[in-house]
Design a protein around this motif. Structure first.
Motif, mmCIF file in Angstrom:
data_model
loop_
_atom_site.group_PDB
_atom_site.id
_atom_site.type_symbol
_atom_site.label_atom_id
_atom_site.label_comp_id
_atom_site.label_asym_id
_atom_site.label_seq_id
_atom_site.Cartn_x
_atom_site.Cartn_y
_atom_site.Cartn_z
ATOM 1 N N LEU A 174 37.758 36.677 37.007
ATOM 2 C CA LEU A 174 36.837 37.698 37.258
ATOM 3 C C LEU A 174 35.303 37.342 36.808
ATOM 4 C CD1 LEU A 174 36.885 40.278 38.834
ATOM 5 C CD2 LEU A 174 37.550 41.321 36.707
ATOM 6 N N PRO A 192 33.561 44.212 35.414
ATOM 7 C CA PRO A 192 32.414 43.987 36.233
ATOM 8 C C PRO A 192 31.392 45.182 36.103
ATOM 9 C CG PRO A 192 34.383 43.820 37.506
ATOM 10 C CD PRO A 192 34.797 44.344 36.115
ATOM 11 N N SER A 345 43.721 41.183 38.600
ATOM 12 C CA SER A 345 43.036 42.559 38.584
ATOM 13 C C SER A 345 42.648 43.067 37.218
ATOM 14 C CB SER A 345 43.740 43.250 39.559
ATOM 15 O OG SER A 345 43.327 44.711 39.216
ATOM 16 N N CYS A 346 41.706 43.418 36.918
ATOM 17 C CA CYS A 346 41.171 43.891 35.620
ATOM 18 C C CYS A 346 41.834 45.218 35.386
ATOM 19 C CB CYS A 346 39.560 43.718 35.196
ATOM 20 S SG CYS A 346 38.913 45.038 35.925
ATOM 21 N N GLY A 347 42.071 45.909 36.633
ATOM 22 C CA GLY A 347 42.499 47.322 36.299
ATOM 23 C C GLY A 347 41.634 48.354 36.039
ATOM 24 N N CYS A 349 39.383 49.639 38.373
ATOM 25 C CA CYS A 349 39.349 50.890 39.382
ATOM 26 C C CYS A 349 40.659 50.849 39.841
ATOM 27 C CB CYS A 349 37.988 50.358 40.200
ATOM 28 S SG CYS A 349 38.264 48.842 40.988
ATOM 29 N N ARG A 353 43.710 48.270 41.105
ATOM 30 C CA ARG A 353 44.944 48.055 40.184
ATOM 31 C C ARG A 353 46.053 48.304 40.724
ATOM 32 N NH1 ARG A 353 43.100 52.138 36.344
ATOM 33 N NH2 ARG A 353 44.404 53.616 37.057
ATOM 34 N N SER A 387 36.831 49.118 46.308
ATOM 35 C CA SER A 387 36.974 48.528 45.124
ATOM 36 C C SER A 387 35.658 48.185 44.538
ATOM 37 C CB SER A 387 37.768 47.174 45.086
ATOM 38 O OG SER A 387 39.080 47.488 45.500
ATOM 39 N N CYS A 389 34.434 45.410 42.791
ATOM 40 C CA CYS A 389 34.016 44.147 42.818
ATOM 41 C C CYS A 389 34.822 43.180 43.795
ATOM 42 C CB CYS A 389 34.360 43.555 41.244
ATOM 43 S SG CYS A 389 35.586 42.782 40.861
HETATM 44 S S1 SF4 Z 1 37.932 45.667 41.859
HETATM 45 FE FE1 SF4 Z 1 38.197 46.964 39.945
HETATM 46 S S2 SF4 Z 1 40.032 46.757 39.124
HETATM 47 FE FE2 SF4 Z 1 39.551 45.026 40.465
HETATM 48 S S3 SF4 Z 1 38.922 43.499 39.399
HETATM 49 FE FE3 SF4 Z 1 37.187 44.508 40.194
HETATM 50 S S4 SF4 Z 1 36.674 45.941 38.840
HETATM 51 FE FE4 SF4 Z 1 38.550 45.202 38.297
#
Ligand code: SF4
Length: 411
Positions: A174, A192, A345-347, A349, A353, A387, A389
């Protein structure tokens, strides 16, 4: 098309030592920067505009436009930044590493030109912590550039001053996204930010920031040194210059190749990369890495350029070309791609997630039917629309394209 155009980003590869600034200088090093110093910053941006250079990170945004936005946003700001995105995390992509390992000085020169163009006096290189050789080469190159007076105060007796430093990332995919990278550079967790505002307006420490990747910066010295006409004479109508393609898979010669934009996939695979290894046949390719698009043999003669691929619903992305052979199981390939998205995935959103996990679980079912595949498509579309990002917005690309070309192999 003529694929013997001059090398640009890799023009000194193997010809000079990446550890010697004297070698670099003896081979036209800093000539582009010196020419930039003799014209105004706006003339530098105009030169880049006429060259037609587009960002080599994936989106292909015009480089001069980004420079212009950053140079003119926030009229009261006295500080602007240059940030080099050297966080190369797209699976199948290893081109920026090649530049940094073989000619780190060209990146420094490119960042200096960009700094002069937009009125920035500080440059940061955000690089993957795993790229040890690149880090060593760059650290050594920056040290030598300071010693020789190419970095620091009043460079070459001019009024232009530029400082440069390296920042090590911790290997998060990311953090290759520009605003996430900036968060990380500020010492925060790599989440993000919501766009807009874009970095050109509010970037590092809330100030105008130009973010480009290594390959993009590496083109600037050539454009300034040789002139925009020579650069613009390479490539296609809307995709000028050369591109580094990272070819992997069961080809005879995998690796990084610098070729003019517009080269066909057929020429790249069967001429440059030597064709398929004995015992393997070409089935297709994944263009642009995990967040890219599959194509099959019907796309072999389509020029690899931003405009032509877009017309066909495909992407050039970072330049990764992962060749798919007749023995590759497409379901296993999709399992690997969706595992990657779930892992990264950073979780932050919900659509991403939850969505990445749902897609992962679905593709790992023992059997899939039409209904399952349609469900995956809908899920990925929902993620694309909702989403925050590019990570959550991207699974639709491999899913949609694999269903276009290889659907029967998933059933
Ligand atoms: S879309 Fe959302 S949950 Fe997925 S990596 Fe980007 S900010 Fe994190």
């Amino acid at each position: 098309m003529n694929i013997t155009a001059p090398l640009i980003a890799l023009r000194r590869m193997g010809k000079v030592s990446p550890h010697s600034i004297d070698d670099f200088i003896a081979n036209q090093g800093f000539e582009g920067f010196k020419k930039a110093l003799h014209i105004s910053p706006s003339e530098v941006i105009a030169e880049v505009e006429k060259s037609g250079l587009r960002g080599r990170g994936g989106a292909g945004f015009p480089t001069s436009m980004k420079q212009q936005f950053t140079a003119t946003s926030c009229s009261t700001c006295t500080t602007r930044y240059i940030v080099c995105n050297a966080d190369e995390g797209e699976p199948g992509t290893f081109k920026d590493r090649m530049i940094m390992e073989t000619d780190p000085f060209v990146l420094i020169e490119g960042m200096m030109i960009a700094g002069y163009a937009i009125g920035a006096h500080y440059g940061y290189i955000y690089i993957r912590g795993e790229y040890e050789s690149s880090i060593q080469n760059l650290s050594n190159a920056i040290k030598q550039a300071y010693e020789k007076g190419f970095l620091g105060k009043n460079i070459l007796g001019s009024s232009f001053s530029f400082e440069m430093d390296i920042f090590l990332g911790a290997g998060s995919y990311l953090c290759g996204e520009e605003l996430t990278l900036i968060e990380s550079l500020e010492g925060k967790r790599g989440y993000p930010r919501i766009k807009p505002p874009f970095p050109a307006e509010k970037g590092l420490w809330g100030l105008p920031t130009l973010v480009n990747n290594v390959e993009t910066f590496a083109h600037l010295p050539f454009i300034l040194e040789k002139g925009y006409e020579q650069y613009a004479s390479i490539g296609t109508a809307e995709s000028k210059g050369t591109k580094l393609f990272c070819v992997s898979g069961k080809v005879k010669k995998s690796g990084v190749f610098e070729l003019p934009l517009g080269v066909t996939l057929r020429s790249l695979i069967f001429d440059t990369a030597g064709g398929m290894k004995d015992g393997y046949q070409f089935k297709g390719a994944l263009l642009g890495g995990a967040a890219g698009t599959f194509v099959d043999e019907t796309m072999l003669d389509v020029p690899l350029a931003y405009e032509t691929l877009k017309q066909k619903g495909a992407t050039l992305g970072s330049g990764a070309v992962i060749v798919v052979d007749n023995k590759t199981n497409m379901k296993e390939m999709m399992q690997s791609i969706l595992s990657f998205f779930k892992h990264e995935s950073c979780g932050k959103c919900v659509p991403c997630r939850i969505g990445t996990t749902l897609l992962y679980n679905k593709i790992h079912q023992t059997t899939l039917n039409e209904e399952d595949l349609n469900w995956m498509l809908e899920q990925a579309l929902y993620m694309q629309r909702n989403s925050l990002c590019p990570l959550g917005q991207s699974p639709i690309l491999p899913i949609k394209s694999v269903l276009t070309y290889f659907k029967t192999e998933l059933l």
